[in-house]
Design an enzyme around this catalytic site. Structure first.
Site, short mmCIF file in Angstrom:
data_model
loop_
_atom_site.label_atom_id
_atom_site.label_comp_id
_atom_site.label_asym_id
_atom_site.label_seq_id
_atom_site.Cartn_x
_atom_site.Cartn_y
_atom_site.Cartn_z
N THR A 22 0.58 -1.20 0.00
CA THR A 22 0.06 0.03 0.24
C THR A 22 0.69 1.32 -0.01
OG1 THR A 22 -1.85 -1.08 1.14
CG2 THR A 22 -1.81 1.21 1.00
N ASP A 99 0.22 -7.12 4.70
CA ASP A 99 -0.46 -8.49 4.80
C ASP A 99 0.42 -9.59 5.00
OD1 ASP A 99 -2.95 -7.07 4.30
OD2 ASP A 99 -2.94 -7.89 2.24
N THR A 285 -0.36 -22.15 19.98
CA THR A 285 -1.70 -21.71 20.42
C THR A 285 -2.49 -20.63 19.33
OG1 THR A 285 -3.25 -20.76 22.14
CG2 THR A 285 -0.58 -20.28 21.76
N1 ASP Z 1 -2.69 -5.58 0.24
C1 ASP Z 1 -1.26 -4.76 0.78
C2 ASP Z 1 -0.29 -5.62 0.83
O1 ASP Z 1 -0.13 -6.40 1.83
C3 ASP Z 1 -1.93 -4.27 2.10
C4 ASP Z 1 -0.86 -3.41 2.65
O2 ASP Z 1 0.20 -2.98 2.06
O3 ASP Z 1 -0.95 -2.74 3.76
O4 ASP Z 1 0.31 -5.55 0.03
#
Ligand code: ASP
Length: 356
Positions: A22, A99, A285
């Site tokens: 992002t 992510d 866990t």
């Molecule tokens: N979908 C994006 C990624 O992980 C989300 C982010 O960058 O926060 O590349």
């Protein structure tokens, strides 16, 4: 925690590796969909980079990727970039989608043996071109941390995530929120530094290799790992199909509480059959904090008897990538089990009784 105000190293050279995520994305005005842009766009939006006074070079993935596309091949690529540039730079900052950032940070922590320089991953929840972005601050502070030195040595010598004021050990983190700026947690290990007016480091918490040895980059990972996430009512078919995946070498089993699972015969039999076949089953866990203690309840005790090993307070991300790494080094199941009981780079807290 102590404020280290004199940690600035004016001539620091930093390599920025932009993988995507992002932080460098732009919103399509018609559809609202975010898509990656190149590093120049990112740089244009952070003029402060020049003001910092460090020598910052950049390498970018071509094309930049959403972090859902990350995996062993891209981790190998990152390891090679860091190893090839290791002598030339004081620190490394990796811009990465949030992510799967915790998986990448965990994998790199194992793959970069004897790391003696900072590798700081960061990203953002809002693209850097947006007014309320969290990306600028994350990027600038990550660079500041990568440049910090104490007594002529890098202050941080491990793979970390810096996000929204906290510097966290990478292999202890999980992404906890899809929309809060404060997206990452390290519930089983305290932050290594907190950024407010000053960046306050907690040096005793920061991993220090016993001896400074040359970096050993490891690129081979074994993907024959699966995750078995338990839930009440899980069927024998689900468990059977996972445990019978051809070529499977290890399973990270996500259990309840302090490592508990059903004590039904069919379930325990399937697991002990898998262990007998040589599959390593690691108990972690599903709780975000705390540790596995299989001897605590009878249900856990039965798992121990079935040959399942404890993942202690490991995150799922760390357990998966550690298994990929250990099997990637060509180890047999028994060797992998032994190493899973050791903390390689601070990824688990061993109970008092098992400490040497
Ligand atoms: N979908 C994006 C990624 O992980 C989300 C982010 O960058 O926060 O590349």
């Amino acid at each position: 925690m102590t404020a280290h105000e004199n940690t600035r190293h004016d001539n620091a050279s930093i390599l920025l590796i932009y993988t995507g995520g992002t932080i460098g994305m732009m919103e399509n005005p018609e559809t609202g969909v975010l898509s990656p842009l190149d590093f120049q766009h990112l740089k244009d939006n952070v003029p402060e980079l020049k003001k910092m006074g460090y020598a910052v070079d950049a390498i970018q993935f071509d094309p930049p990727i959403d972090s859902s596309e990350m995996g062993p091949e891209n981790w190998q690529k990152l390891v090679r970039i860091i190893a090839d540039n290791y002598r030339k730079y004081d620190g490394f900052v990796i811009l990465h989608g949030t992510d799967t950032m915790s998986f990448t940070a965990s994998a790199l922590s194992f793959m970069l043996e004897n790391l003696g320089k900072p590798v700081i991953l960061t990203g953002s929840q809002l693209p850097i071109g947006i007014l309320r972005t969290d990306g600028k601050e994350n990027l600038i502070t990550a660079i500041e941390i990568a440049a910090a030195r104490e007594n002529g040595r890098p202050l941080v010598q491990e793979v970390c995530i810096f996000f929204e004021n906290n510097l966290l050990r990478g292999n202890r983190t999980s992404k906890m929120s899809a929309d809060h700026f404060n997206a990452f947690r390290s519930c089983n290990y305290p932050p290594l530094a907190c950024a407010g007016i000053h960046i306050k480091y907690d040096p005793p918490r920061i991993f220090r290799p016993a001896l400074q040895k040359p970096l050993i980059p490891h690129c081979r990972l074994d993907r024959n790992i699966a995750i078995l996430k338990l839930f009440p009512g899980i069927s024998p078919q689900v468990i059977e199909s996972i445990l019978n995946i051809p070529g499977l070498k290890a399973v990270v089993m996500e259990t309840y509480g302090s490592g508990n699972a059903p004590s039904e015969e069919w379930f325990l039999n399937m697991l002990s059959e898998a262990v007998k076949k040589g599959i390593v089953v690691v108990n972690v866990t599903r709780c975000i904090a705390g540790t596995v203690e299989m001897q605590r309840y009878e249900t856990g005790q039965r798992l121990l008897e079935a040959g399942i090993i404890s993942g202690y307070d490991s995150t799922m991300e760390s357990a998966v990538t550690k298994l990929m790494f250990l099997f990637g080094r060509g180890m047999c199941a028994d060797e992998v089990k032994d190493w899973m009981k050791c903390s390689l780079v601070g990824e688990i807290t061993l109970p008092e009784t098992s400490r040497p």
